[in-house]
Write a protein that holds these residues in place. Structure first.
Motif, PDB file in Angstrom:
ATOM      1  N   MET A 184      24.814 -10.407  10.716  1.00 31.58           N
ATOM      2  CA  MET A 184      23.530 -11.088  10.074  1.00 31.58           C
ATOM      3  C   MET A 184      23.500 -11.596   8.527  1.00 31.58           C
ATOM      4  O   MET A 184      23.477 -10.287   7.861  1.00 31.58           O
ATOM      5  N   THR A 185      24.089 -12.653   7.864  1.00 32.47           N
ATOM      6  CA  THR A 185      23.941 -12.439   6.758  1.00 32.47           C
ATOM      7  C   THR A 185      22.616 -12.285   6.011  1.00 32.47           C
ATOM      8  O   THR A 185      22.393 -12.332   4.597  1.00 32.47           O
ATOM      9  N   ASN A 186      21.742 -13.672   6.569  1.00 33.11           N
ATOM     10  CA  ASN A 186      20.643 -13.300   5.542  1.00 33.11           C
ATOM     11  C   ASN A 186      19.406 -12.120   6.201  1.00 33.11           C
ATOM     12  O   ASN A 186      19.465 -12.116   7.457  1.00 33.11           O
ATOM     13  N   LYS A 187      18.994 -11.481   5.342  1.00 33.39           N
ATOM     14  CA  LYS A 187      17.944 -10.299   5.804  1.00 33.39           C
ATOM     15  C   LYS A 187      16.723 -11.327   6.080  1.00 33.39           C
ATOM     16  O   LYS A 187      15.732 -12.478   6.310  1.00 33.39           O
ATOM     17  N   THR A 188      16.518 -10.635   7.502  1.00 27.68           N
ATOM     18  CA  THR A 188      14.999 -10.736   8.298  1.00 27.68           C
ATOM     19  C   THR A 188      13.592 -10.529   7.323  1.00 27.68           C
ATOM     20  O   THR A 188      13.318  -9.368   6.810  1.00 27.68           O
ATOM     21  N   ARG A 189      13.160 -11.897   7.591  1.00 31.42           N
ATOM     22  CA  ARG A 189      11.670 -11.586   6.639  1.00 31.42           C
ATOM     23  C   ARG A 189      10.572 -11.329   7.493  1.00 31.42           C
ATOM     24  O   ARG A 189      10.130 -11.576   7.626  1.00 31.42           O
ATOM     25  N   ALA A 190       9.774  -9.978   6.415  1.00 27.24           N
ATOM     26  CA  ALA A 190       9.310  -9.245   7.563  1.00 27.24           C
ATOM     27  C   ALA A 190       7.296  -9.221   7.196  1.00 27.24           C
ATOM     28  O   ALA A 190       7.643  -8.672   5.315  1.00 27.24           O
ATOM     29  N   LEU A 191       6.329  -9.075   7.381  1.00 21.80           N
ATOM     30  CA  LEU A 191       5.136  -9.681   7.028  1.00 21.80           C
ATOM     31  C   LEU A 191       4.875  -8.185   6.916  1.00 21.80           C
ATOM     32  O   LEU A 191       4.050  -8.769   8.763  1.00 21.80           O
ATOM     33  N   LEU A 192       3.697  -7.502   6.408  1.00 26.15           N
ATOM     34  CA  LEU A 192       2.924  -6.606   7.128  1.00 26.15           C
ATOM     35  C   LEU A 192       1.897  -5.774   6.086  1.00 26.15           C
ATOM     36  O   LEU A 192       1.417  -7.058   5.492  1.00 26.15           O
ATOM     37  N   ILE A 193       1.520  -7.183   7.464  1.00 26.83           N
ATOM     38  CA  ILE A 193      -0.514  -6.944   7.489  1.00 26.83           C
ATOM     39  C   ILE A 193      -0.712  -6.120   7.132  1.00 26.83           C
ATOM     40  O   ILE A 193      -1.143  -5.534   8.109  1.00 26.83           O
ATOM     41  N   GLY A 194      -2.091  -5.018   6.063  1.00 23.53           N
ATOM     42  CA  GLY A 194      -2.470  -4.632   6.148  1.00 23.53           C
ATOM     43  C   GLY A 194      -1.733  -3.590   5.540  1.00 23.53           C
ATOM     44  O   GLY A 194      -1.879  -1.816   5.919  1.00 23.53           O
ATOM     45  N   GLY A 195      -0.615  -3.689   4.743  1.00 20.82           N
ATOM     46  CA  GLY A 195       0.085  -2.776   4.333  1.00 20.82           C
ATOM     47  C   GLY A 195       0.120  -2.002   3.521  1.00 20.82           C
ATOM     48  O   GLY A 195       0.695  -0.808   3.433  1.00 20.82           O
ATOM     49  N   HIS A 196      -1.685  -1.242   3.071  1.00 17.66           N
ATOM     50  CA  HIS A 196      -1.200  -0.193   2.366  1.00 17.66           C
ATOM     51  C   HIS A 196      -2.376   0.911   3.626  1.00 17.66           C
ATOM     52  O   HIS A 196      -2.030   2.501   2.854  1.00 17.66           O
ATOM     53  N   LYS A 253      -2.060   4.140   6.868  1.00 18.76           N
ATOM     54  CA  LYS A 253      -1.075   5.061   7.072  1.00 18.76           C
ATOM     55  C   LYS A 253       0.233   4.146   7.728  1.00 18.76           C
ATOM     56  O   LYS A 253       1.607   4.707   7.471  1.00 18.76           O
ATOM     57  N   VAL A 254       0.179   3.648   8.698  1.00 17.72           N
ATOM     58  CA  VAL A 254       1.261   2.898  10.066  1.00 17.72           C
ATOM     59  C   VAL A 254       1.955   2.325   8.756  1.00 17.72           C
ATOM     60  O   VAL A 254       3.391   2.293   8.838  1.00 17.72           O
ATOM     61  N   ALA A 255       1.778   1.406   8.008  1.00 19.18           N
ATOM     62  CA  ALA A 255       2.372   0.392   7.114  1.00 19.18           C
ATOM     63  C   ALA A 255       2.888   1.066   5.983  1.00 19.18           C
ATOM     64  O   ALA A 255       4.701   0.411   5.534  1.00 19.18           O
ATOM     65  N   LEU A 256       2.332   1.955   5.464  1.00 20.65           N
ATOM     66  CA  LEU A 256       2.884   2.893   4.087  1.00 20.65           C
ATOM     67  C   LEU A 256       4.258   3.456   5.226  1.00 20.65           C
ATOM     68  O   LEU A 256       5.127   3.939   4.118  1.00 20.65           O
ATOM     69  N   LEU A 257       4.527   4.493   6.316  1.00 19.35           N
ATOM     70  CA  LEU A 257       4.923   5.035   6.981  1.00 19.35           C
ATOM     71  C   LEU A 257       6.133   3.744   7.214  1.00 19.35           C
ATOM     72  O   LEU A 257       7.652   3.976   6.930  1.00 19.35           O
ATOM     73  N   ALA A 258       6.068   2.507   7.695  1.00 15.64           N
ATOM     74  CA  ALA A 258       6.872   1.128   8.240  1.00 15.64           C
ATOM     75  C   ALA A 258       7.888   1.313   7.022  1.00 15.64           C
ATOM     76  O   ALA A 258       8.980   0.256   6.940  1.00 15.64           O
ATOM     77  N   THR A 259       7.057   0.868   5.900  1.00 13.34           N
ATOM     78  CA  THR A 259       7.883  -0.074   5.034  1.00 13.34           C
ATOM     79  C   THR A 259       9.350   0.660   4.371  1.00 13.34           C
ATOM     80  O   THR A 259      10.079  -0.115   4.525  1.00 13.34           O
ATOM     81  N   ALA A 317       5.673   3.268  13.335  1.00 13.72           N
ATOM     82  CA  ALA A 317       6.375   3.212  12.503  1.00 13.72           C
ATOM     83  C   ALA A 317       7.990   2.666  12.434  1.00 13.72           C
ATOM     84  O   ALA A 317       8.765   1.822  12.322  1.00 13.72           O
ATOM     85  N   GLU A 318       8.373   3.601  13.536  1.00 12.84           N
ATOM     86  CA  GLU A 318       9.505   3.832  13.983  1.00 12.84           C
ATOM     87  C   GLU A 318       9.922   2.532  15.016  1.00 12.84           C
ATOM     88  O   GLU A 318      10.772   1.284  14.658  1.00 12.84           O
ATOM     89  N   VAL A 319       8.490   2.355  16.074  1.00  7.55           N
ATOM     90  CA  VAL A 319       8.810   1.076  17.024  1.00  7.55           C
ATOM     91  C   VAL A 319       8.622  -0.124  16.539  1.00  7.55           C
ATOM     92  O   VAL A 319       9.672  -1.201  16.457  1.00  7.55           O
ATOM     93  N   ILE A 320       8.026  -0.172  14.927  1.00  8.71           N
ATOM     94  CA  ILE A 320       7.702  -1.705  14.633  1.00  8.71           C
ATOM     95  C   ILE A 320       8.895  -1.681  14.409  1.00  8.71           C
ATOM     96  O   ILE A 320       9.626  -2.512  13.737  1.00  8.71           O
ATOM     97  N   THR A 321       9.588  -0.887  12.841  1.00  9.83           N
ATOM     98  CA  THR A 321      10.851  -0.842  12.177  1.00  9.83           C
ATOM     99  C   THR A 321      11.846  -1.148  13.210  1.00  9.83           C
ATOM    100  O   THR A 321      12.955  -2.608  13.093  1.00  9.83           O
ATOM    101  N   GLU A 322      12.246  -0.465  14.490  1.00 14.43           N
ATOM    102  CA  GLU A 322      13.077  -1.053  15.900  1.00 14.43           C
ATOM    103  C   GLU A 322      12.595  -2.315  16.001  1.00 14.43           C
ATOM    104  O   GLU A 322      14.252  -3.201  16.590  1.00 14.43           O
TER     105      GLU A 322
END
Length: 221
Positions: free
Chosen positions: A1-13, A15-21, A191-196
């Motif tokens: 894949m040449t283009n990066k996946t663009r992800a929006l984390l809603i609720g970015g601050h 605990k889970v989002a800070l770990l996933a970022t 966070a790991e499952v989100i990333t996966e």
């Protein structure tokens, strides 16, 4: 894949989002982190994400559609967390979540994939209306049921009671309170499952109930 996946984390601050970022960034995902409090900007920027300051309760379906059209995947990890009473819980966990779902769905074939962070048994809860947890349970049930009624490519993540423990892996279980009794799910694992599933296709199931276990996240199919 040449283009990066663009992800929006809603609720970015959260605990889970800070770990996933940082996990997402390490996986070569282009991360935009959405948050409400301007005081949180520097912490999120330090993780390497693009920041987006918005109050989810102020966004219409049309606002969401305009926002989400630029993303490949959206992750809903926002929540009131019981901080500001039942009204705020319904406004964030139910109404804003549903508005975001409708905004995504309105994009048709251009809609992003949608990951909803929920909890085990959300659709079949029997919480007493007098309990403090009831507004959250009702809000998540409404949002999850609404998501499941759409044509979106979606995944509902259903962890058990959350901790900040270190984990070795994952175990997928039944989506029932009985199966989850006495089990916990680390926020690190969420966070790991989100990333996966930001970086690969969703599993066969639309609802993924999981707890701390011994299997690699990559084994979920």
């Amino acid at each position: 894949m040449t283009n990066k996946t663009r992800a929006l984390l809603i609720g970015g601050h959260g605990k889970v989002a800070l770990l996933a970022t940082p996990m997402l960034i390490d996986a070569s995902v282009q991360v935009t982190s959405m948050y409400r409090n301007p005081d949180h900007r520097s912490e999120i920027e330090a993780l390497g994400a693009t920041t987006l300051e918005r109050d989810v309760t102020t966004l219409s379906v049309e606002d969401w559609a305009d926002l989400l059209k630029d993303f490949d995947v959206v992750v809903w990890s926002a929540g009131n967390g019981g901080k500001n009473g039942a009204d705020a819980t319904y406004a964030i966990d139910r109404d804003a979540a549903i508005a975001s779902i409708d905004g995504a769905a309105s994009l048709g074939e251009k809609a992003p994939r949608y990951i909803m962070v929920s909890y085990i048994g959300s659709s079949t809860h029997t919480i007493d209306p007098s309990a403090s947890f009831y507004p959250y349970a009702e809000s998540k049930k409404a949002a999850d049921e609404h998501l499941s009624s759409t044509n979106l490519d979606y995944l509902i993540l259903a962890p058990a009671a959350l901790t900040l423990d270190e984990v070795n892996g994952v175990e997928v279980i039944a989506d029932t309170n009985e199966a989850a009794a006495g089990r916990t799910t680390s926020r690190v694992l969420v966070a790991e499952v989100i990333t996966e599933f930001v970086v690969r296709d969703f599993p066969q199931t639309r609802v993924l109930p999981f707890v701390d276990g011994e299997s690699p996240v990559s084994s979920i199919s």
